[in-house]
Design a protein around this motif. Structure first.
Motif, PDB file in Angstrom:
ATOM      1  N   THR A  51       0.850  -1.192   0.000  1.00 30.01           N
ATOM      2  CA  THR A  51       0.000   0.000   0.000  1.00 30.01           C
ATOM      3  C   THR A  51       0.885   1.242   0.000  1.00 30.01           C
ATOM      4  OG1 THR A  51      -0.025   0.121   2.420  1.00 30.01           O
ATOM      5  CG2 THR A  51      -1.762  -1.204   1.378  1.00 30.01           C
TER       6      THR A  51
ATOM      7  N   ILE B  88      -1.096   3.872 -11.828  1.00 31.65           N
ATOM      8  CA  ILE B  88      -2.346   4.555 -11.497  1.00 31.65           C
ATOM      9  C   ILE B  88      -2.449   4.586  -9.978  1.00 31.65           C
ATOM     10  CG2 ILE B  88      -4.863   4.501 -11.649  1.00 31.65           C
ATOM     11  CD1 ILE B  88      -4.499   2.894 -14.273  1.00 31.65           C
ATOM     12  N   LEU B  89      -2.475   5.767  -9.398  1.00 32.07           N
ATOM     13  CA  LEU B  89      -2.560   5.915  -7.939  1.00 32.07           C
ATOM     14  C   LEU B  89      -3.928   5.467  -7.449  1.00 32.07           C
ATOM     15  CD1 LEU B  89      -0.964   6.920  -5.470  1.00 32.07           C
ATOM     16  CD2 LEU B  89      -2.057   9.131  -5.798  1.00 32.07           C
ATOM     17  N   PRO B  90      -3.988   4.624  -6.406  1.00 33.50           N
ATOM     18  CA  PRO B  90      -5.289   4.200  -5.867  1.00 33.50           C
ATOM     19  C   PRO B  90      -6.095   5.407  -5.386  1.00 33.50           C
ATOM     20  CG  PRO B  90      -3.480   2.994  -4.826  1.00 33.50           C
ATOM     21  CD  PRO B  90      -2.872   4.048  -5.667  1.00 33.50           C
ATOM     22  N   GLN B  91      -7.415   5.351  -5.575  1.00 33.44           N
ATOM     23  CA  GLN B  91      -8.273   6.452  -5.156  1.00 33.44           C
ATOM     24  C   GLN B  91      -8.413   6.537  -3.638  1.00 33.44           C
ATOM     25  OE1 GLN B  91     -12.026   6.293  -7.198  1.00 33.44           O
ATOM     26  NE2 GLN B  91     -11.072   6.437  -9.210  1.00 33.44           N
ATOM     27  N   ARG B  92      -8.279   5.379  -2.979  1.00 30.70           N
ATOM     28  CA  ARG B  92      -8.380   5.366  -1.515  1.00 30.70           C
ATOM     29  C   ARG B  92      -7.540   4.215  -0.982  1.00 30.70           C
ATOM     30  NH1 ARG B  92     -12.001   1.281  -0.207  1.00 30.70           N
ATOM     31  NH2 ARG B  92     -13.383   0.670  -1.889  1.00 30.70           N
ATOM     32  N   SER B  93      -7.261   4.262   0.312  1.00 32.65           N
ATOM     33  CA  SER B  93      -6.505   3.199   0.971  1.00 32.65           C
ATOM     34  C   SER B  93      -7.394   1.977   1.167  1.00 32.65           C
ATOM     35  CB  SER B  93      -6.011   3.695   2.320  1.00 32.65           C
ATOM     36  OG  SER B  93      -5.204   2.729   2.925  1.00 32.65           O
TER      37      SER B  93
END
Length: 83
Positions: free
Chosen positions: A62, A77-82
């Motif tokens: 993560t 692509i950066l995750p939108q949320r953890s």
């Protein structure tokens, strides 16, 4: 009932989640070494490796996990949320 719980009950008379940290560590160490005599299912080394890889991925795969390791997180692509 999972193979983990069956083997845990055979060894400790309780499911894996009910064991204390020392008992869980001992159980996982036996699994890692292929020394759970009551084991039924895929090879112990395969199950250990799969669980270990999943645990490492959840802890360190993560943005926060990379930060704890001091490694830049460079996703395509950066995750939108953890998680």
């Amino acid at each position: 009932m999972s193979g983990i719980d069956r083997a845990s009950r055979a060894l400790h008379q309780r499911g894996f989640a009910e064991l204390d940290a020392t008992e869980q560590h001992d159980f996982v160490d036996r699994l890692r070494q292929g020394k759970l005599e009551s084991w039924q299912g895929p090879s112990q080394s395969f199950v250990y490796g799969t669980l270990r890889n999943d645990a490492v991925d959840v802890v360190y795969g993560t943005v926060e996990g990379f930060a704890r390791l001091g490694i830049p997180y460079m996703p395509h692509i950066l995750p939108q949320r953890s998680w």
